[in-house]
Design a protein around this motif. Structure first.
Motif, short mmCIF file in Angstrom:
data_model
loop_
_atom_site.label_atom_id
_atom_site.label_comp_id
_atom_site.label_asym_id
_atom_site.label_seq_id
_atom_site.Cartn_x
_atom_site.Cartn_y
_atom_site.Cartn_z
N UNK A 196 0.78 -1.13 0.04
CA UNK A 196 -0.01 0.00 0.12
C UNK A 196 0.90 1.38 0.07
N UNK A 197 1.74 1.44 0.78
CA UNK A 197 2.69 2.50 0.65
C UNK A 197 3.38 2.89 -0.62
N UNK A 198 3.82 1.79 -1.44
CA UNK A 198 4.22 1.93 -2.73
C UNK A 198 3.02 2.36 -3.75
N UNK A 199 1.95 1.70 -3.50
CA UNK A 199 0.80 2.25 -4.39
C UNK A 199 0.60 3.35 -4.20
N UNK A 200 0.46 4.08 -2.80
CA UNK A 200 0.23 5.58 -2.50
C UNK A 200 1.16 6.50 -3.54
N UNK A 201 2.59 6.04 -3.64
CA UNK A 201 3.25 7.00 -4.38
C UNK A 201 2.92 6.82 -5.85
N UNK A 202 2.47 5.56 -6.32
CA UNK A 202 2.10 5.55 -7.90
C UNK A 202 1.07 6.51 -8.27
N UNK A 205 -2.83 12.34 -7.51
CA UNK A 205 -3.80 13.03 -6.45
C UNK A 205 -5.16 12.58 -6.60
N UNK A 206 -6.00 12.12 -5.75
CA UNK A 206 -7.20 11.58 -5.71
C UNK A 206 -7.51 10.40 -6.68
N UNK A 207 -6.19 9.72 -6.73
CA UNK A 207 -6.38 8.47 -7.30
C UNK A 207 -6.95 7.38 -6.47
N UNK A 225 -3.26 0.39 7.30
CA UNK A 225 -2.26 0.76 6.47
C UNK A 225 -2.70 2.04 5.66
N UNK A 226 -3.94 1.97 5.15
CA UNK A 226 -4.64 2.83 4.47
C UNK A 226 -5.01 4.12 4.99
N UNK A 227 -5.05 4.31 6.20
CA UNK A 227 -5.45 5.19 7.23
C UNK A 227 -4.48 6.45 7.22
N UNK A 228 -3.14 6.20 6.74
CA UNK A 228 -1.95 7.08 6.74
C UNK A 228 -2.28 7.96 5.73
N UNK A 229 -2.46 7.63 4.53
CA UNK A 229 -2.26 8.58 3.26
C UNK A 229 -3.90 8.60 2.56
N UNK A 230 -4.80 7.75 2.71
CA UNK A 230 -5.82 7.29 2.04
C UNK A 230 -7.11 7.90 2.78
N UNK A 306 -9.35 6.20 -1.58
CA UNK A 306 -9.04 7.39 -2.39
C UNK A 306 -7.81 8.13 -1.77
N UNK A 307 -6.72 8.37 -2.51
CA UNK A 307 -5.27 9.01 -2.10
C UNK A 307 -5.94 10.38 -1.67
N UNK A 308 -5.40 10.98 -0.74
CA UNK A 308 -5.61 12.25 0.02
C UNK A 308 -5.00 13.27 -1.05
N UNK A 309 -5.72 14.31 -1.04
CA UNK A 309 -5.06 15.29 -2.09
C UNK A 309 -4.24 16.34 -0.99
#
Length: 311
Positions: A196-202, A205-207, A225-230, A306-309
């Motif tokens: 998930x951390x790598x997926x967040x980098x890929x 924004x808003x993906x 794990x998602x709660x950090x950046x999603x 959804x990735x946080x903006x």
């Protein structure tokens, strides 16, 4: 679809050519994928079918054997391919696939990352969704599965829309070259929280990310794990119930008001052997819809986020 490739021709219901892949349909639970070759034949319980007789016919044609048996020749759509492909791993089926494509908001032109490829059931539908200008980059840690997937994508004519890579996404993450480019990421991994951390980098924004897991414990760790950046984290379980529709016989008596899920009965006429004249039969036919005896139950949980903006 990509102009000129086989997927475009199939979508336009063009005629069958030598070298095409067709789905030979005997019945809903008996289909197979066959490459059309001029000198070859198909033998089954209905007789012998010459491939040369298929060439030039439109997809969807009913073709006959030497014994006057018949089959249908269907285009290898993603839905049908899911039913006939070789199961190198457990696969996703239509109910989950359609929900994933919709909820990931995948449209023509999207850039999608997937891990792992497996048997390629979902990948095939993703490729159709992103066509003609989008692309799917899919990864599997198992080299032979990746090779087999490439061969299948060539057979179905989507190889120009899909790139298959060999990579341990859980251990290594996605390649850095795709950083910030993906519209959507799909994970089908034993430990998705590691990726998930790598997926967040890929993701752009808003993906949107989707993770498929068969066990609720995997879902719980993934959500942590998602709660950090999603944000907008949601989990779904898709349960599909199929009904069979067929004609059946039923006794019709005075005062009957019909049957649930049934059309009005159609009475037949029978010949009386005693008086030699026709009389209305008490046994009529009706159309009956019943749940299938073998319903597909739980397949897994779909978690979306959804990735946080960053403001």
């Amino acid at each position: 679809m990509v102009p000129g490739d086989s997927s475009e021709r199939l979508s336009l219901q063009c005629r069958i050519r030598e070298g095409d892949l067709v789905i030979v349909y005997e019945r809903h639970d008996n289909m197979k994928a066959i490459k059309v070759t001029g000198g070859s034949v198909l033998q089954n319980r209905f007789g012998v079918f010459k491939h040369s007789d298929w060439i030039g016919k439109p997809f969807g044609s009913k073709v006959f054997s030497n014994k006057n048996g018949f089959v249908y020749l269907l285009a290898p759509t993603p839905e049908l391919w899911t039913l006939v492909l070789s199961h190198r791993t457990q696969i996703l089926y239509i109910a989950d696939i359609s929900f994933i494509v919709m909820y990931l908001e995948i449209v023509p032109g999207c850039f999608v990352l997937e891990s792992g490829t497996g048997s390629g059931s979902l990948t095939t539908s993703l490729a159709r969704a992103v066509a003609p200008m989008g692309h799917v980059y899919t990864f599997d840690f198992h080299e032979q599965r990746a090779v087999s997937a490439r061969e299948d994508f060539e057979k179905t004519g989507i190889n120009s829309l899909v790139t298959v890579g060999v990579r341990d996404i859980q251990g290594e993450g996605f390649p850095n070259e795709y950083s910030g480019q993906a519209d959507a990421v799909f994970l089908d991994l034993p430990q998705p929280w590691l990726a998930i951390p790598s997926a967040g980098k890929m993701l752009k924004p808003d993906g949107i990310l989707c993770s498929f897991s068969p066990c609720i414990e995997q879902v719980q760790r993934s959500c942590e794990s998602l709660m950090v950046k999603f944000t907008d984290i949601r989990t779904f379980e898709i349960l599909l119930r199929t009904y069979e529709v067929k004609e059946a016989r039923a006794e019709i008596g005075e005062g009957d008001e019909g049957f649930s899920f049934r059309s009005p009965p159609r009475k037949k006429r029978q010949h009386s052997t005693e008086k030699g004249n026709e009389v209305e039969a008490s046994c009529a036919t009706t159309i009956v819809a019943r749940p299938c005896s073998e319903a597909r139950g739980h397949t897994g949980y779909l978690t979306f986020a959804r990735l946080k903006c960053l403001s």
